[in-house]
Design a protein around this motif. Structure first.
Motif, PDB file in Angstrom:
ATOM      1  N   HIS A   1       0.860  -1.183   0.000  1.00  0.00           N
ATOM      2  CA  HIS A   1       0.000   0.000   0.000  1.00  0.00           C
ATOM      3  C   HIS A   1       0.896   1.233   0.000  1.00  0.00           C
ATOM      4  N   HIS A  27       5.156   6.872   1.274  1.00  0.00           N
ATOM      5  CA  HIS A  27       5.729   5.553   1.580  1.00  0.00           C
ATOM      6  C   HIS A  27       5.009   4.493   0.778  1.00  0.00           C
ATOM      7  N   ALA A  57      -2.349   4.470  12.270  1.00  0.00           N
ATOM      8  CA  ALA A  57      -2.040   5.458  11.234  1.00  0.00           C
ATOM      9  C   ALA A  57      -1.498   6.731  11.875  1.00  0.00           C
TER      10      ALA A  57
HETATM   11  C1  OOG Z   1      -0.424   7.966   6.085  1.00  0.00           C
HETATM   12  C2  OOG Z   1      -0.198   7.233   7.361  1.00  0.00           C
HETATM   13  C3  OOG Z   1      -1.156   6.066   7.503  1.00  0.00           C
HETATM   14  C4  OOG Z   1      -0.901   3.534   7.464  1.00  0.00           C
HETATM   15  O1  OOG Z   1      -0.326   2.551   6.965  1.00  0.00           O
HETATM   16  O2  OOG Z   1      -1.586   3.457   8.480  1.00  0.00           O
HETATM   17  C5  OOG Z   1      -0.694   4.834   6.806  1.00  0.00           C
HETATM   18  C6  OOG Z   1       0.534   9.090   5.825  1.00  0.00           C
HETATM   19  O3  OOG Z   1       1.561   9.186   6.509  1.00  0.00           O
HETATM   20  O4  OOG Z   1       0.240   9.861   4.904  1.00  0.00           O
HETATM   21  O5  OOG Z   1      -0.160   4.817   5.744  1.00  0.00           O
END
Ligand code: OOG
Ligand code: NI
Length: 461
Positions: free
Chosen positions: A67, A223, A401
């Motif tokens: 993701h 990421h 998150a």
């Molecule tokens: C998104 C952070 C959330 C996850 O895996 O919970 C996320 C960000 O830093 O924009 O990617």
């Protein structure tokens, strides 16, 4: 003219994005290698896990699985992003409000929704929309709004092909190739910022996240996260390779039967950026992009999720707040201890309706199934006619998150905003409703049960 399926477009795009990020952030490539080794090892040592992933169709998708995350600045950007992702068969699932955790955004996850489609390409993107209304300084807020209103994050071609897809319902091979290349541009990192260092600094002072969105040409992917089968081994591997992971793994503790989602990351990199000045350019730095790993477990029912939230909250309460570098050991110990209250066998998780399962018919030559038996799931399982495997959690966790955001925004980035959760506003920007993930898991479970029962009844009449 051959038309290309949305699954294929998503799969192509995911591969292209991974290539780009590997070039931009070489540590991501190292992480992929580590994950590959650990997954091979884990599978070789655990034939049961191998059989389970094979049954549920996850084995083949494992090496493709990832993701990403982006942060958008305006309603219009979110609206168009929704249209672009629809071309790839990705729909907005779930609503995450991160404001209570001190991060001024609300978010959704774009992903495929049907089990078959997910198995073909599980690529998803956690997509956040900045809540500019939370900038207290009115002048700065106006400046931020004005800056954002001047940027176009999509190429003309990307939008034209999106429109073509909306009219035709599909794209030709040529158009699909062009589409993925054009859309990739939106996620690219730019070393030139279209704002002055002064504006960057004042935005940064409000919140690093605000600077990350407003001061750049587009929503660079921040990421890309591969899926591992053993996140503790990865955490150790990262430490051994000097990748400096965050102090604690977010989510539930290690268990025999993994639930929901466990995540860890390595810290964001400091990168050079050229800001605008009247005379030319001024150099500075920005820290935004990082690496993350996840281990996915079984999706929980609302009852299971309630128990998860209770145990997590209890742990944080006992610790006196969110975990930090200094109390990481204590946190992990408390977490493990509290989660003893969460049943740790698939049989119990199913019987107590804490988690969702796929059902499979075990057709036997000598069985005689009466129609009246056909709905008694428990009896069928006992007789060995019905087999079940966990449905994997495809979504995200707001507390995790927030932890991931924070670990990459630096200390002191937590701000107390006074605001209410605003699903309605989010959906208005998006141009549609978000899908309720629980509905999806329930549907997958029900469908698999129906299919299995039909197969059993047919095979015995
Ligand atoms: C998104 C952070 C959330 C996850 O895996 O919970 C996320 C960000 O830093 O924009 O990617
Ligand atoms: Ni992530």
């Amino acid at each position: 003219m051959t038309l290309i399926s949305s699954n294929e477009i998503r799969s192509k795009f995911s591969a292209l994005m991974s290539e780009m990020y590997k070039n931009e952030v070489p540590l991501y490539g190292d992480l992929l290698d580590l994950v590959k080794t650990v997954n091979q090892q884990t599978l070789a040592q655990d034939v049961q896990l191998q059989a389970q992933l094979n049954m549920t169709g996850e084995l083949d998708r494992l090496s493709l699985e990832r993701h990403g995350a982006i942060r958008l600045g305006t309603a219009e950007e979110l609206f168009n992003m929704r249209r672009v992702f629809a071309v790839m068969g990705m729909e907005p699932v779930g609503y995450y409000d991160l404001v209570p955790a001190g991060v001024p955004v609300h978010s959704t996850a774009f992903r495929a929704v049907r089990a078959d489609d997910l198995n073909q390409s599980p690529f998803r993107v956690f997509t956040s929309l900045l809540r500019l209304e939370l900038i207290a300084d009115e002048k700065l807020r106006q400046l931020a709004e004005q800056t954002l209103s001047q940027r176009q994050i999509f190429t003309e071609q990307a939008l034209a092909l999106t429109e073509k897809f909306e009219q035709q319902g599909a794209l030709s091979a040529h158009d699909a190739d062009c589409f993925v290349r054009e859309v990739l541009e939106t996620f690219r990192w730019h070393t030139q910022a279209p704002v002055t260092k002064e504006l960057y600094d004042s935005l940064h002072e409000q919140h690093r996240l605000i600077a990350d969105v407003v001061a750049f040409k587009g929503p660079h992917i921040n990421h890309l996260t591969p899926r591992t089968l053993d996140i503790d081994l990865i955490q150790l591997g990262m430490i051994n390779q000097g990748m400096a992971p965050k102090a604690v793994i977010e989510g539930p503790p290690r268990r025999k039967c993994p639930i929901l989602l466990r995540q860890t990351s390595f810290k964001a990199l400091e990168e050079q950026v050229a800001f605008q000045t009247a005379q030319g350019q001024e150099l500075g730095t920005h820290t935004a992009r990082f690496g993350e790993i996840e281990q996915r477990g079984v999706a929980l029912t609302p009852k299971g999720r309630k128990l998860y939230d209770e145990l997590l909250n209890k742990t944080r309460h006992q610790l006196g707040g969110a975990p930090t570098e200094n109390n990481a050991q204590q946190y992990m110990a408390l977490l493990a201890q509290n989660f003893m209250a969460f049943p740790d066998s698939y049989a119990e998780l199913r019987q107590q309706k804490l988690a969702y399962f796929h059902y499979f018919a075990e057709v036997k030559a000598d069985c005689s199934l009466q129609m009246s038996d056909s709905t008694d799931v428990e009896a069928l399982i006992e007789q060995g006619l019905l087999h079940f495997e966990p449905i994997v959690y495809e979504d995200f966790l707001p507390v995790s998150a927030a932890g991931i955001f924070q670990s990459n925004l630096g200390e002191g980035s937590q701000t107390d905003y006074v605001s209410v959760s605003n699903l309605a506003v989010f959906e208005q920007c998006l141009g549609r409703k978000v899908i309720d993930e629980i509905h999806l898991y329930e549907g997958i479970q029900q469908d698999s049960l129906k299919r299995a029962i039909t197969k059993l009844t047919q095979s015995t009449t």
